[in-house]
Design a protein around this motif. Structure first.
Motif, short mmCIF file in Angstrom:
data_model
loop_
_atom_site.label_atom_id
_atom_site.label_comp_id
_atom_site.label_asym_id
_atom_site.label_seq_id
_atom_site.Cartn_x
_atom_site.Cartn_y
_atom_site.Cartn_z
N VAL A 1 0.87 -1.05 -0.12
CA VAL A 1 0.03 -0.09 0.05
C VAL A 1 0.90 1.35 -0.14
CG1 VAL A 1 -1.39 1.33 1.31
CG2 VAL A 1 -1.79 -1.16 1.13
N ASP A 2 1.84 1.16 0.90
CA ASP A 2 2.73 2.42 0.97
C ASP A 2 3.50 2.70 -0.28
OD1 ASP A 2 1.67 2.87 3.63
OD2 ASP A 2 3.58 1.88 4.62
N LYS A 3 4.19 1.36 -0.96
CA LYS A 3 4.95 1.50 -2.21
C LYS A 3 4.30 2.20 -3.15
CE LYS A 3 7.89 -1.45 -5.10
NZ LYS A 3 8.36 -2.69 -5.46
N TYR A 4 3.10 1.89 -3.32
CA TYR A 4 2.28 2.28 -4.66
C TYR A 4 1.28 3.54 -4.42
CZ TYR A 4 4.42 -1.72 -6.68
OH TYR A 4 5.08 -2.69 -7.37
N ASN A 5 1.28 3.89 -3.09
CA ASN A 5 0.42 4.95 -2.42
C ASN A 5 -0.97 4.81 -2.85
OD1 ASN A 5 -0.05 7.54 -1.51
ND2 ASN A 5 0.06 8.81 -3.45
N ILE A 6 -1.21 3.56 -2.34
CA ILE A 6 -2.76 3.10 -2.58
C ILE A 6 -3.74 3.80 -1.65
CG2 ILE A 6 -4.27 1.12 -2.82
CD1 ILE A 6 -1.33 -0.40 -3.66
N LYS A 7 -4.92 4.42 -2.15
CA LYS A 7 -5.67 4.84 -1.09
C LYS A 7 -6.88 3.74 -0.67
CE LYS A 7 -3.64 8.59 -2.15
NZ LYS A 7 -2.67 9.14 -1.61
N ILE A 8 -7.30 3.52 0.51
CA ILE A 8 -8.16 2.60 0.92
C ILE A 8 -9.51 3.19 1.25
CG2 ILE A 8 -8.31 0.49 2.24
CD1 ILE A 8 -6.05 0.10 0.46
N LEU A 9 -10.56 2.59 0.70
CA LEU A 9 -11.92 2.90 1.39
C LEU A 9 -12.18 1.75 2.29
CD1 LEU A 9 -13.47 4.12 -1.82
CD2 LEU A 9 -12.93 5.29 0.13
N HIS A 10 -12.64 2.13 3.77
CA HIS A 10 -12.91 0.94 4.67
C HIS A 10 -14.49 0.45 4.65
CE1 HIS A 10 -9.24 3.21 5.57
NE2 HIS A 10 -8.74 1.66 5.72
N TYR A 11 -14.71 -0.35 4.58
CA TYR A 11 -16.09 -1.13 5.01
C TYR A 11 -16.10 -1.01 6.55
CZ TYR A 11 -17.06 -3.24 0.48
OH TYR A 11 -17.41 -3.43 -0.90
N ARG A 12 -17.58 -0.78 6.95
CA ARG A 12 -17.76 -0.88 8.42
C ARG A 12 -18.59 -2.14 8.79
NH1 ARG A 12 -21.59 4.00 7.79
NH2 ARG A 12 -21.85 3.32 5.90
N ILE A 13 -18.27 -2.51 10.15
CA ILE A 13 -18.84 -3.54 10.85
C ILE A 13 -19.62 -3.45 11.72
CG2 ILE A 13 -18.31 -5.59 12.11
CD1 ILE A 13 -15.54 -5.78 10.51
N ILE A 14 -21.04 -3.48 11.72
CA ILE A 14 -22.04 -2.99 12.80
C ILE A 14 -22.51 -3.87 13.57
CG2 ILE A 14 -24.01 -1.40 12.54
CD1 ILE A 14 -23.40 -0.54 10.02
N TYR A 15 -22.35 -3.91 14.93
CA TYR A 15 -23.21 -4.41 16.12
C TYR A 15 -24.21 -3.68 16.66
CZ TYR A 15 -18.92 -7.52 16.34
OH TYR A 15 -18.00 -8.52 15.89
N LYS A 16 -25.12 -4.09 17.51
CA LYS A 16 -26.31 -3.70 17.80
C LYS A 16 -25.83 -2.39 18.75
CE LYS A 16 -28.88 -7.86 18.25
NZ LYS A 16 -29.54 -9.12 19.14
N ASP A 17 -24.86 -2.38 19.36
CA ASP A 17 -24.47 -1.26 20.17
C ASP A 17 -23.12 -0.61 19.96
OD1 ASP A 17 -23.07 -3.33 21.18
OD2 ASP A 17 -23.41 -3.21 23.16
N ARG A 18 -22.36 -1.00 18.93
CA ARG A 18 -21.33 -0.33 18.42
C ARG A 18 -21.01 -0.65 17.15
NH1 ARG A 18 -21.26 -5.09 20.71
NH2 ARG A 18 -19.49 -6.96 20.12
N GLU A 19 -19.94 0.22 16.37
CA GLU A 19 -19.69 0.04 15.09
C GLU A 19 -18.01 0.28 14.93
OE1 GLU A 19 -20.55 2.99 11.15
OE2 GLU A 19 -21.89 2.59 12.50
N PHE A 20 -17.57 -0.53 13.98
CA PHE A 20 -16.08 -0.44 13.64
C PHE A 20 -15.99 -0.22 12.19
CE2 PHE A 20 -16.90 -3.32 17.49
CZ PHE A 20 -15.84 -2.92 18.21
N ILE A 21 -14.66 0.25 12.00
CA ILE A 21 -14.11 0.52 10.75
C ILE A 21 -13.25 -0.65 10.21
CG2 ILE A 21 -13.01 2.32 9.21
CD1 ILE A 21 -13.73 4.46 11.09
N ASP A 22 -13.43 -1.16 9.35
CA ASP A 22 -12.56 -2.47 8.90
C ASP A 22 -11.23 -1.92 8.68
OD1 ASP A 22 -12.53 -5.07 8.11
OD2 ASP A 22 -12.44 -4.36 5.99
N ARG A 23 -10.36 -3.21 9.20
CA ARG A 23 -8.89 -3.08 9.27
C ARG A 23 -8.42 -1.80 10.02
NH1 ARG A 23 -6.18 -7.27 7.92
NH2 ARG A 23 -6.77 -8.50 6.05
N ILE A 24 -9.29 -0.84 10.65
CA ILE A 24 -8.61 0.17 11.46
C ILE A 24 -8.90 0.01 13.06
CG2 ILE A 24 -9.31 2.83 12.09
CD1 ILE A 24 -7.92 2.36 9.17
N ASN A 25 -10.07 -0.35 13.63
CA ASN A 25 -10.13 -0.37 15.00
C ASN A 25 -10.82 -1.91 15.22
OD1 ASN A 25 -12.62 0.11 13.89
ND2 ASN A 25 -13.04 1.92 15.39
N ILE A 26 -10.81 -2.73 14.46
CA ILE A 26 -11.36 -4.11 14.68
C ILE A 26 -10.33 -4.97 14.05
CG2 ILE A 26 -12.99 -4.07 12.47
CD1 ILE A 26 -14.99 -5.65 14.38
#
Length: 283
Positions: free
Chosen positions: A19-44
């Motif tokens: 990712v760093d070598k080719y300066n690739i930009k990443i869009l992140h899916y989200r993971i949603i639980y009933k009482d919390r939400e996470f960002i894929d590959r960021i905080n889960i």
């Protein structure tokens, strides 16, 4: 002069150094639980998803429109003239429409969105090839025209521990479900490039045979093709290592990488036990 941005999503499972070598930009899916939400590959992590599957199977959501807007605004501010976006298979997600919608707000950036008809490092290897072409100075049109031929060089197969999660997530496509589970049938799953959905490439009985069949499929392809190889897993480290060690011995493997865990959002749909094989034909 063209300044080309390269964009993909978090399910591409691309290693950070690439990712760093080719300066690739990443869009992140989200993971949603009933009482919390996470960002894929960021905080889960994948482990968090697998450890909590017995308590709750979360849902997944596309990268937010806000994240897409911020990315394109940033690209515009940095003087990018073109963008190539390679996405997770359109048969499994609606991300293409979201990116198209946002990109139309930035007419100064000529954007091409390509459906990889693949997942994980299958998608990632197409992105990597685009990065190499940009690095070599290829034009936007040259890269766009080459994308279909890149896709044709790609082979991806995987097995899962259970079909339960693919069924619950509605992503089972043409893969047999309940009866297969009862008979301990383990399908070898691939993606149909006509519609981007999963289908049963082959089926065997039992986990051990399914892993052996993955190795056999790889070796059959490698009889006539020299390929780069990547193995990934979803909470199946030891099984993945065995497949990796078996396939990498083939003399037609030009390079072998052990990709580690698939993304958390992919893991919640496949469940624990996934072993995936990606081969990319060398020219």
């Amino acid at each position: 002069m063209e300044k080309i941005a390269l964009i993909t999503d978090s399910t591409s499972d691309m290693p950070k150094d690439m990712v760093d070598k080719y300066n690739i930009k990443i869009l992140h899916y989200r993971i949603i639980y009933k009482d919390r939400e996470f960002i894929d590959r960021i905080n889960i992590t994948p482990k968090y998803v697998y450890d909590n599957l017995d308590n709750e199977i979360p849902t997944s959501s596309l990268p937010s429109i806000d994240e897409m807007e911020k990315l394109f605004k940033s690209l515009q501010d940095q003087g990018y003239t073109h963008a190539i976006v390679v996405t997770l298979s359109g048969g499994l997600t609606g991300i293409l429409n979201g990116v198209k919608l946002v990109s139309e707000n930035y007419p100064k950036i000529k954007t091409y969105i390509y459906d990889s008809k693949s997942i994980s490092m299958g998608e990632g290897m197409i992105v990597e090839e685009c990065g190499k072409l940009i690095e070599k100075g290829a034009s936007f049109n040259e890269i766009v025209n080459k994308l279909p031929s890149l896709r044709k060089r790609l082979h991806l197969y995987f097995v899962v521990g259970t079909l339960e999660y693919l069924k619950k997530g509605g992503r089972i496509g043409k893969v047999a479900g309940t009866i297969a589970e009862l008979l301990n049938i383990k399908p070898i799953v691939a993606i149909d490039i006509s519609d981007g959905k999963y289908f049963t490439y082959d089926k065997v009985r039992g986990r051990k045979k399914s892993l052996s069949r993955i190795v056999e499929i790889a070796n059959n392809i490698l009889k006539t093709k020299k390929c780069r190889m990547c193995i990934l897993d979803g909470c199946a480290l030891e099984d993945a290592k065995k497949v990796f060690n078996d396939v990498k011995e083939n003399q037609n493997v030009t390079s072998a990488s052990f990709g580690g865990d698939i993304s958390p959002v992919a893991g919640l749909h496949s469940g624990p036990g996934l072993v995936g094989l990606v081969l990319f034909e060398e020219e």
